[in-house]
Design a protein around this motif. Structure first.
Motif, mmCIF file in Angstrom:
data_model
loop_
_atom_site.group_PDB
_atom_site.id
_atom_site.type_symbol
_atom_site.label_atom_id
_atom_site.label_comp_id
_atom_site.label_asym_id
_atom_site.label_seq_id
_atom_site.Cartn_x
_atom_site.Cartn_y
_atom_site.Cartn_z
ATOM 1 N N ARG A 121 -3.679 5.675 4.990
ATOM 2 C CA ARG A 121 -2.610 4.858 4.399
ATOM 3 C C ARG A 121 -1.618 4.410 5.469
ATOM 4 O O ARG A 121 -1.129 3.267 5.438
ATOM 5 C CB ARG A 121 -1.881 5.652 3.302
ATOM 6 N N TYR A 122 -1.322 5.279 6.424
ATOM 7 C CA TYR A 122 -0.387 4.914 7.505
ATOM 8 C C TYR A 122 -0.965 3.761 8.333
ATOM 9 O O TYR A 122 -0.262 2.799 8.654
ATOM 10 C CB TYR A 122 -0.136 6.132 8.385
ATOM 11 N N ILE A 123 -2.243 3.867 8.676
ATOM 12 C CA ILE A 123 -2.888 2.810 9.457
ATOM 13 C C ILE A 123 -2.898 1.500 8.676
ATOM 14 O O ILE A 123 -2.604 0.423 9.234
ATOM 15 C CB ILE A 123 -4.324 3.232 9.837
ATOM 16 N N ARG A 124 -3.220 1.577 7.398
ATOM 17 C CA ARG A 124 -3.256 0.361 6.582
ATOM 18 C C ARG A 124 -1.874 -0.299 6.517
ATOM 19 O O ARG A 124 -1.752 -1.526 6.647
ATOM 20 C CB ARG A 124 -3.747 0.706 5.180
ATOM 21 N N LYS A 125 -0.851 0.511 6.318
ATOM 22 C CA LYS A 125 0.500 -0.045 6.255
ATOM 23 C C LYS A 125 0.919 -0.628 7.602
ATOM 24 O O LYS A 125 1.604 -1.662 7.662
ATOM 25 C CB LYS A 125 1.485 1.031 5.802
ATOM 26 N N ALA A 126 0.523 0.024 8.684
ATOM 27 C CA ALA A 126 0.859 -0.484 10.013
ATOM 28 C C ALA A 126 0.199 -1.837 10.259
ATOM 29 O O ALA A 126 0.799 -2.745 10.858
ATOM 30 C CB ALA A 126 0.434 0.515 11.081
ATOM 31 N N ILE A 127 -1.040 -1.988 9.799
ATOM 32 C CA ILE A 127 -1.764 -3.249 9.991
ATOM 33 C C ILE A 127 -1.162 -4.366 9.136
ATOM 34 O O ILE A 127 -1.011 -5.507 9.583
ATOM 35 C CB ILE A 127 -3.255 -3.050 9.664
ATOM 36 N N ASP A 128 -0.822 -4.038 7.895
ATOM 37 C CA ASP A 128 -0.368 -5.067 6.952
ATOM 38 C C ASP A 128 1.091 -5.462 7.136
ATOM 39 O O ASP A 128 1.485 -6.572 6.756
ATOM 40 C CB ASP A 128 -0.571 -4.575 5.511
ATOM 41 N N ALA A 129 1.893 -4.568 7.696
ATOM 42 C CA ALA A 129 3.337 -4.828 7.790
ATOM 43 C C ALA A 129 3.634 -5.916 8.824
ATOM 44 O O ALA A 129 2.995 -5.970 9.885
ATOM 45 C CB ALA A 129 4.083 -3.556 8.150
ATOM 46 N N GLU A 154 -17.999 0.425 18.073
ATOM 47 C CA GLU A 154 -17.444 -0.925 18.183
ATOM 48 C C GLU A 154 -16.421 -1.186 17.073
ATOM 49 O O GLU A 154 -15.339 -1.740 17.322
ATOM 50 C CB GLU A 154 -18.558 -1.962 18.118
ATOM 51 N N LYS A 155 -16.742 -0.779 15.856
ATOM 52 C CA LYS A 155 -15.828 -1.006 14.740
ATOM 53 C C LYS A 155 -14.555 -0.182 14.888
ATOM 54 O O LYS A 155 -13.451 -0.683 14.655
ATOM 55 C CB LYS A 155 -16.530 -0.671 13.423
ATOM 56 N N SER A 156 -14.700 1.069 15.259
ATOM 57 C CA SER A 156 -13.513 1.905 15.447
ATOM 58 C C SER A 156 -12.664 1.385 16.601
ATOM 59 O O SER A 156 -11.429 1.426 16.559
ATOM 60 C CB SER A 156 -13.915 3.362 15.700
ATOM 61 N N GLY A 157 -13.329 0.862 17.638
ATOM 62 C CA GLY A 157 -12.591 0.291 18.767
ATOM 63 C C GLY A 157 -11.782 -0.928 18.368
ATOM 64 O O GLY A 157 -10.658 -1.116 18.840
ATOM 65 N N ARG A 158 -12.332 -1.757 17.504
ATOM 66 C CA ARG A 158 -11.599 -2.937 17.046
ATOM 67 C C ARG A 158 -10.346 -2.540 16.262
ATOM 68 O O ARG A 158 -9.286 -3.147 16.422
ATOM 69 C CB ARG A 158 -12.510 -3.820 16.192
ATOM 70 N N VAL A 159 -10.478 -1.506 15.439
ATOM 71 C CA VAL A 159 -9.308 -1.034 14.688
ATOM 72 C C VAL A 159 -8.258 -0.480 15.645
ATOM 73 O O VAL A 159 -7.059 -0.769 15.504
ATOM 74 C CB VAL A 159 -9.724 0.043 13.664
ATOM 75 N N TRP A 160 -8.697 0.295 16.627
ATOM 76 C CA TRP A 160 -7.739 0.889 17.567
ATOM 77 C C TRP A 160 -7.014 -0.181 18.374
ATOM 78 O O TRP A 160 -5.802 -0.097 18.578
ATOM 79 C CB TRP A 160 -8.462 1.853 18.503
ATOM 80 N N ARG A 161 -7.743 -1.183 18.811
ATOM 81 C CA ARG A 161 -7.105 -2.251 19.574
ATOM 82 C C ARG A 161 -6.136 -3.036 18.699
ATOM 83 O O ARG A 161 -5.102 -3.517 19.169
ATOM 84 C CB ARG A 161 -8.169 -3.172 20.179
ATOM 85 N N GLY A 162 -6.467 -3.158 17.412
ATOM 86 C CA GLY A 162 -5.534 -3.803 16.494
ATOM 87 C C GLY A 162 -4.259 -2.991 16.326
ATOM 88 O O GLY A 162 -3.160 -3.549 16.255
ATOM 89 N N LEU A 163 -4.399 -1.667 16.282
ATOM 90 C CA LEU A 163 -3.224 -0.802 16.148
ATOM 91 C C LEU A 163 -2.353 -0.866 17.402
ATOM 92 O O LEU A 163 -1.125 -0.699 17.324
ATOM 93 C CB LEU A 163 -3.666 0.638 15.888
ATOM 94 N N GLN A 164 -2.969 -1.073 18.547
ATOM 95 C CA GLN A 164 -2.190 -1.169 19.779
ATOM 96 C C GLN A 164 -1.219 -2.344 19.760
ATOM 97 O O GLN A 164 -0.208 -2.339 20.464
ATOM 98 C CB GLN A 164 -3.136 -1.290 20.980
ATOM 99 N N LYS A 165 -1.520 -3.343 18.948
ATOM 100 C CA LYS A 165 -0.636 -4.501 18.817
ATOM 101 C C LYS A 165 0.469 -4.256 17.798
ATOM 102 O O LYS A 165 1.440 -5.003 17.743
ATOM 103 C CB LYS A 165 -1.441 -5.730 18.410
#
Length: 288
Positions: free
Chosen positions: A90-98, A52-63
Motif C-alpha cells: 500500500r505504501y508503494i502504491r500510494k507513493a507511485i500514485d501521489a 526486470e519487472k521488479s527493477g522497473r518498479v524500483w526505478r519508478g520509486l527512485q523518482k
C-alpha cells in the motif's frame, strides 16, 4: 477479495506491484503459496518473481522517494511482521500514485505505521551494535550468536567489517539459522543444514574444546567478577574484584582481545542507504 500468491521475497513484492498495475487488479492479501486461504475470495493470481519487472518498479520509486525513504523501505521488509507485505504494498502504491512525496504525510495511517515499523527494525539494529558478545575460538575466529526479534543482522555487517577488519569473525542468527562470515577479505552469508549444525549454533555458546585458551580464562574471570560469588555465596572483596579486573585487562590486550561487550554510537539515518545496499542478503532483498 483478490489474492496474490508470491514467494515472500522483496523482489516478489515489487513484481506483485508491477502485475497489479498491469492487470488493474490490486490484491487485498499477499500470501505465500501453500498458506491457508480465506473462506471467501474472488480471484487468486500467482506472481512469478521477475527481475526486470521488479527493477522497473524500483526505478519508478527512485523518482518518487528520497534515497533515505528507499532505504527505510528496504529496512522495513526485514521486520518480518504479518502485516509487512501488505503495508509495504500500500505504501508503494500510494507513493507511485501521489503527485508529491508522501514521506512526511503522517496523517495517512499507512505512512504512520510504515514509520513505526522502520523504527522497530532500527531499534533491533542498534541493539545488535551495542550488545553483540564475541567468543574467541581456538583457531582465532571470533564467534557471536544473536537472536534479534527482527531480521536486522544484514544491517550491521558493514559496521563490523570496518571495525574488525583485521580479525576473522562469524555472527550467526540462531533464530533464522543463517549468519555472516568475514575472512579478512569479504563478508559472506553462510547457512548450515540441520544435520551439520554444531551445538554452538543452537545454544550460542562455544564448547570449551573449541575455545581459545585465553577465552576460557576470560569466561571464568568474567563470571566470577559479575556474579559476585567465589565460594558458597561469599561476596567478593573490593581487592578480589580489582584483581579480577586487572586479569581481564591483561588478557584483553587491546583490540586483538576477547571482546566482552561492544558498544558503538548508533548510525545516523543518512548512513543507512549505503550499508543497506551493501549488506542485505539475496534471500531477503537485492538492490535493483
Amino acid at each position: 477479495m483478490n489474492i496474490f500468491l508470491y514467494d515472500k521475497t522483496f523482489e516478489g513484492l515489487l513484481t506483485s506491484v508491477f502485475e497489479a498495475y498491469s492487470r488493474r487488479i490490486f490484491p487485498d492479501a499477499l500470501l505465500l503459496e501453500g498458506e491457508p486461504l480465506p473462506l471467501f475470495y474472488d480471484e487468486i493470481f500467482t506472481v512469478i518473481t521477475d527481475e526486470e519487472k521488479s527493477g522497473r518498479v524500483w526505478r519508478g520509486l527512485q523518482k518518487k522517494l528520497s534515497s533515505a525513504a528507499l532505504a527505510c523501505l528496504a529496512q522495513c521488509w526485514l521486520a518480518e511482521e504479518p502485516e509487512t507485505p501488505m503495508l509495504l504494498f500500500r505504501y508503494i502504491r500510494k507513493a507511485i500514485d501521489a503527485p508529491r512525496s508522501i514521506e512526511t504525510n503522517f496523517a495517512d495511517p499507512d505512512v504512520l505505521e510504515f514509520s513505526r515499523m522502520w523504527k522497530r527494525v532500527d531499534w533491533e539494529r542498534i541493539r545488535l551494535l551495542q550488545f553483540v558478545r564475541f567468543q574467541k575460538a581456538a583457531d582465532g575466529t571470533f564467534f557471536a550468536a544473536v537472536e534479534p526479534e527482527k531480521n536486522a543482522l544484514p544491517l550491521v555487517t558493514g559496521h563490523f567489517k570496518d571495525r574488525f577488519a583485521d580479525q576473522r569473525w562469524l555472527i550467526y542468527d540462531i533464530r533464522r539459522a543463517y549468519g555472516y562470515y568475514y575472512d579478512l577479505k569479504e563478508v559472506r552469508q553462510v547457512t548450515f543444514g540441520e544435520d551439520s549444525r554444531e551445538g554452538h549454533l543452537v545454544t550460542g555458546m562455544l564448547d570449551e574444546s573449541l575455545m581459545d585458551g585465553d577465552e576460557q580464562l576470560f569466561q571464568s574471570l568474567w563470571k566470577n567478577l559479575f556474579q559476585g560469588n567465589l565460594h558458597q555465596g561469599t561476596p567478593q572483596s573490593p581487592e578480589a574484584q580489582a584483581g579480577h579486573a586487572r586479569a581481564l585487562l591483561e588478557i584483553s590486550d587491546g583490540k586483538t582481545a576477547v571482546i566482552p561487550f561492544i558498544r558503538f554510537s548508533p548510525l545516523s539515518l543518512r548512513e543507512i542507504p549505503a550499508s543497506v545496499a551493501a549488506n542485505i542478503p539475496h534471500h531477503s532483498f537485492s538492490w535493483i
